[in-house]
Write a protein that holds these residues in place. Sequence first.
Motif, PDB file in Angstrom:
ATOM      1  N   LYS A  39      40.331  46.550  47.398  1.00  0.00           N
ATOM      2  CA  LYS A  39      40.727  45.690  48.527  1.00  0.00           C
ATOM      3  C   LYS A  39      40.830  44.209  48.150  1.00  0.00           C
ATOM      4  O   LYS A  39      40.474  43.324  48.915  1.00  0.00           O
ATOM      5  CB  LYS A  39      39.732  45.839  49.699  1.00  0.00           C
ATOM      6  CG  LYS A  39      39.403  47.268  50.080  1.00  0.00           C
ATOM      7  CD  LYS A  39      40.579  47.956  50.720  1.00  0.00           C
ATOM      8  CE  LYS A  39      40.212  49.336  51.224  1.00  0.00           C
ATOM      9  NZ  LYS A  39      41.006  50.400  50.631  1.00  0.00           N
ATOM     10  N   ILE A  40      41.310  43.954  46.939  1.00  0.00           N
ATOM     11  CA  ILE A  40      41.458  42.572  46.476  1.00  0.00           C
ATOM     12  C   ILE A  40      42.897  42.134  46.756  1.00  0.00           C
ATOM     13  O   ILE A  40      43.848  42.840  46.411  1.00  0.00           O
ATOM     14  CB  ILE A  40      41.112  42.474  44.983  1.00  0.00           C
ATOM     15  CG1 ILE A  40      39.610  42.717  44.826  1.00  0.00           C
ATOM     16  CG2 ILE A  40      41.526  41.135  44.405  1.00  0.00           C
ATOM     17  CD1 ILE A  40      39.142  42.868  43.424  1.00  0.00           C
ATOM     18  N   ASN A  41      43.043  40.980  47.398  1.00  0.00           N
ATOM     19  CA  ASN A  41      44.402  40.517  47.691  1.00  0.00           C
ATOM     20  C   ASN A  41      44.994  39.811  46.471  1.00  0.00           C
ATOM     21  O   ASN A  41      44.304  39.495  45.518  1.00  0.00           O
ATOM     22  CB  ASN A  41      44.435  39.642  48.954  1.00  0.00           C
ATOM     23  CG  ASN A  41      43.668  38.348  48.791  1.00  0.00           C
ATOM     24  OD1 ASN A  41      43.687  37.712  47.744  1.00  0.00           O
ATOM     25  ND2 ASN A  41      42.983  37.943  49.839  1.00  0.00           N
ATOM     26  N   SER A  42      46.290  39.565  46.530  1.00  0.00           N
ATOM     27  CA  SER A  42      46.980  39.031  45.346  1.00  0.00           C
ATOM     28  C   SER A  42      46.488  37.639  44.969  1.00  0.00           C
ATOM     29  O   SER A  42      46.426  37.302  43.790  1.00  0.00           O
ATOM     30  CB  SER A  42      48.488  39.045  45.554  1.00  0.00           C
ATOM     31  OG  SER A  42      48.819  38.367  46.741  1.00  0.00           O
ATOM     32  N   ALA A  43      46.112  36.830  45.951  1.00  0.00           N
ATOM     33  CA  ALA A  43      45.581  35.494  45.626  1.00  0.00           C
ATOM     34  C   ALA A  43      44.269  35.623  44.846  1.00  0.00           C
ATOM     35  O   ALA A  43      44.031  34.891  43.880  1.00  0.00           O
ATOM     36  CB  ALA A  43      45.369  34.684  46.899  1.00  0.00           C
ATOM     37  N   ASN A  44      43.429  36.558  45.260  1.00  0.00           N
ATOM     38  CA  ASN A  44      42.167  36.763  44.552  1.00  0.00           C
ATOM     39  C   ASN A  44      42.382  37.400  43.186  1.00  0.00           C
ATOM     40  O   ASN A  44      41.584  37.190  42.276  1.00  0.00           O
ATOM     41  CB  ASN A  44      41.201  37.605  45.385  1.00  0.00           C
ATOM     42  CG  ASN A  44      40.556  36.798  46.495  1.00  0.00           C
ATOM     43  OD1 ASN A  44      40.628  35.569  46.509  1.00  0.00           O
ATOM     44  ND2 ASN A  44      39.954  37.477  47.439  1.00  0.00           N
ATOM     45  N   LEU A  45      43.457  38.164  43.032  1.00  0.00           N
ATOM     46  CA  LEU A  45      43.772  38.708  41.709  1.00  0.00           C
ATOM     47  C   LEU A  45      44.017  37.582  40.715  1.00  0.00           C
ATOM     48  O   LEU A  45      43.584  37.658  39.568  1.00  0.00           O
ATOM     49  CB  LEU A  45      45.013  39.597  41.785  1.00  0.00           C
ATOM     50  CG  LEU A  45      44.785  41.098  41.867  1.00  0.00           C
ATOM     51  CD1 LEU A  45      46.107  41.840  41.930  1.00  0.00           C
ATOM     52  CD2 LEU A  45      43.937  41.620  40.742  1.00  0.00           C
ATOM     53  N   VAL A  46      44.685  36.526  41.185  1.00  0.00           N
ATOM     54  CA  VAL A  46      44.917  35.356  40.321  1.00  0.00           C
ATOM     55  C   VAL A  46      43.579  34.724  39.942  1.00  0.00           C
ATOM     56  O   VAL A  46      43.352  34.366  38.779  1.00  0.00           O
ATOM     57  CB  VAL A  46      45.838  34.329  41.020  1.00  0.00           C
ATOM     58  CG1 VAL A  46      45.948  33.053  40.203  1.00  0.00           C
ATOM     59  CG2 VAL A  46      47.212  34.937  41.252  1.00  0.00           C
ATOM     60  N   ASP A  47      42.659  34.620  40.913  1.00  0.00           N
ATOM     61  CA  ASP A  47      41.324  34.078  40.619  1.00  0.00           C
ATOM     62  C   ASP A  47      40.589  34.934  39.597  1.00  0.00           C
ATOM     63  O   ASP A  47      39.909  34.412  38.707  1.00  0.00           O
ATOM     64  CB  ASP A  47      40.486  33.993  41.907  1.00  0.00           C
ATOM     65  CG  ASP A  47      41.009  32.951  42.877  1.00  0.00           C
ATOM     66  OD1 ASP A  47      41.567  31.935  42.411  1.00  0.00           O
ATOM     67  OD2 ASP A  47      40.868  33.148  44.091  1.00  0.00           O
ATOM     68  N   ILE A  48      40.718  36.239  39.731  1.00  0.00           N
ATOM     69  CA  ILE A  48      40.077  37.147  38.773  1.00  0.00           C
ATOM     70  C   ILE A  48      40.633  36.895  37.370  1.00  0.00           C
ATOM     71  O   ILE A  48      39.883  36.807  36.401  1.00  0.00           O
ATOM     72  CB  ILE A  48      40.266  38.619  39.197  1.00  0.00           C
ATOM     73  CG1 ILE A  48      39.388  38.902  40.423  1.00  0.00           C
ATOM     74  CG2 ILE A  48      39.929  39.575  38.055  1.00  0.00           C
ATOM     75  CD1 ILE A  48      39.622  40.249  41.059  1.00  0.00           C
ATOM     76  N   VAL A  49      41.962  36.756  37.276  1.00  0.00           N
ATOM     77  CA  VAL A  49      42.586  36.502  35.972  1.00  0.00           C
ATOM     78  C   VAL A  49      42.060  35.197  35.369  1.00  0.00           C
ATOM     79  O   VAL A  49      41.711  35.142  34.186  1.00  0.00           O
ATOM     80  CB  VAL A  49      44.123  36.481  36.089  1.00  0.00           C
ATOM     81  CG1 VAL A  49      44.758  35.957  34.811  1.00  0.00           C
ATOM     82  CG2 VAL A  49      44.648  37.879  36.405  1.00  0.00           C
TER      83      VAL A  49
END
Length: 85
Positions: A39-49
Amino acid sequence: MMNREEIIALLKPIVITYAPPSAALDHINEESDFITDLKINSANLVDIVLDVEEKFDITIDNQSMEKMLTVKAAIDVISDKLNEK
């Protein structure tokens, strides 16, 4: 060089930071999909990267970032980037 278990051990705490409490975090494995399972949104995916880049001291280009939709793909990208160093 790090093996897959070591990479996932470092990846989990990063992912947990951005996943909502309702996500299936106890069961994070290589088959977990960041968006549908965790349930991770695309904005948070960038943060994860960004956090992954810092944690592993690597640079992830846009092409690689677009592949990182599952935990397995993220491990593959991290592993490849570590091997390039």
